[in-house]
Design an enzyme around this catalytic site. Sequence first.
Site, mmCIF file in Angstrom:
data_model
loop_
_atom_site.group_PDB
_atom_site.id
_atom_site.type_symbol
_atom_site.label_atom_id
_atom_site.label_comp_id
_atom_site.label_asym_id
_atom_site.label_seq_id
_atom_site.Cartn_x
_atom_site.Cartn_y
_atom_site.Cartn_z
ATOM 1 N N SER A 31 10.463 2.415 0.282
ATOM 2 C CA SER A 31 10.028 3.301 -0.803
ATOM 3 C C SER A 31 11.258 3.758 -1.587
ATOM 4 C CB SER A 31 9.222 4.470 -0.237
ATOM 5 O OG SER A 31 8.533 5.152 -1.253
ATOM 6 N N GLU A 63 -0.649 -1.347 -1.424
ATOM 7 C CA GLU A 63 0.201 -0.172 -1.619
ATOM 8 C C GLU A 63 -0.509 0.921 -2.415
ATOM 9 O OE1 GLU A 63 3.147 0.571 -0.524
ATOM 10 O OE2 GLU A 63 4.071 -1.301 0.157
ATOM 11 N N HIS A 69 1.170 1.961 1.811
ATOM 12 C CA HIS A 69 2.530 2.481 1.795
ATOM 13 C C HIS A 69 2.918 3.046 3.167
ATOM 14 C CE1 HIS A 69 5.932 3.122 -0.738
ATOM 15 N NE2 HIS A 69 5.983 4.425 -0.536
#
Length: 538
Positions: A207, A329, A441
């Site tokens: 990230s 995601e 994510h």
Amino acid sequence: MGNSINLFHGPEVPSREVTTKYGKIVGRRMIQKSDRMVDAFLGIPFAKPPVAELRFKKPVPPEPWSDTLHATKFASRCVQLDPFFFVKYKLGPCSEDCLYLNVFTPVWEPPEGGFPVMVFIHGGGYCIDSAVKYGDIGICQHLVAPHGVVVVTIQYRLGYLGFFTTGDDACDENVALWDMTLALQWVQENIGAFNGDKNNVTIFGQSAGGASVDLLSLSPYSRDLFHKVVPMAGNASCEWAINNNAVEKSRLMALKNGITENDSHELIRRMREVPAMKLATGLGSDTTGGKMQTTIGPRIDGDFLPKTPIELRKEAPKKKRLTGICEAEGILSYVIHSKKYIEEIIAERIPEYEYPNFKELRDQALKIYLQPEERQDKDKYDHAIVKLYTDLFLASDTQTSVYENLEVENDATYLYSFDYVNPKSFGFLIGRHLPFIAPTHCTELAYLFGVGILVDFKFNEDDNKMIGIMTQMWTNFAKYGDPNGDPSKPESILPFQWEAASNEHPRRYLSIKLAPEMKDPFQEGRSEFWRNLKRHLR
């Protein structure tokens, strides 16, 4: 959260003593009864506490110590506002004094030159998280002991403490990136004492950590401190990687604390008097004008980042890279923005003031994700929006980063999509808010560190197989620059072949699951539309 904090329940056995540039250190022997024992050194300072006059300044190396440092516990996290799902896991206190790192290292005899080194930089939107969450015993059991690598996890200043700026010389800029750079310098100077090879260092992050490791590979100050890079679910080509409103947002934070000075030097003087927790911020995003940005983050400052990432990529030393995303995601983005219609999201991304043919382009975009007859099918509608958010958040820019790297070096990027999920990894409270269950994510991190990331969950047999696959590929890449392993070492060879992206096949990728397989094109080729749209504006 699984092993995210120190869950080793055996008797505390001291590690071997290590002598660094700054003094002697003793940690803990985390794996004791094995021919592949592992030592952990937790909470090692790599900089002076960045407090008082050192706030908003580049980090300064620590003072040497005369007594032996007992490095047996994680240091405090940087000040931050925890998301609700962090609180119950008791990740330890927050403090402005947060510049510490952790070293996990084999005890057995190292190979010539030392063990390969893997440095992990955590994510969290540049505003939250810490090295604590990714654990200790899991790293020892799944990365260090079976694969013979040294792992380093680091902390850095977050939020406004890490990225406050006045846009002039009143304060240093991008100090969080300077923190990471000083940590990498520490590795170069000291990792040999832990039997690590300073000439074989791989940095990996996820990230905002993925964007950070990519930015570190581009900056002239940091790019020569390591050799391979793994940007996961984030990279320097993502539109949110660079914050274009950092000066304005910093001024607003000053106003929030009652500081109205126009003179930047006086503003910084007063900002150094503000209690650190009043500068803390949580995980957030800004989608003004349809563009994704973090609450605060790096900016092109003319120094650490002297040019845009795409310009720096053309002149930076070439490094092998492994990069990718999770299959869906966009699930968490969908939950956050669940009241938006797909047409509304597309309209925000294709505004009429930028595109004279906006109606035609919007129609083209919509048909990529949803056909008119599918509009009333909730399942197809949910999947369409998740795909759209996945592309806008990460997939399109990840594919762009591959193209950018192929322009300067062929066959140097291994592209992946992480396509495995255990529904229990979300827990009941989070899982019930999701439109459907798919890897999203942070999902992949559980299978590198052996910890639950969002919630604690019990790893089943398939989860353990997935850990074995992931850790072998990542450590193979760190050791040899090739996730497939070294032909001269049969034990390293994968039972499948991961082919790198190339100019002939720029969109081929590895679908990571229990039976990994090569596929083409990445994310069904949807990113081409958004990539061509952005190229039109350049």
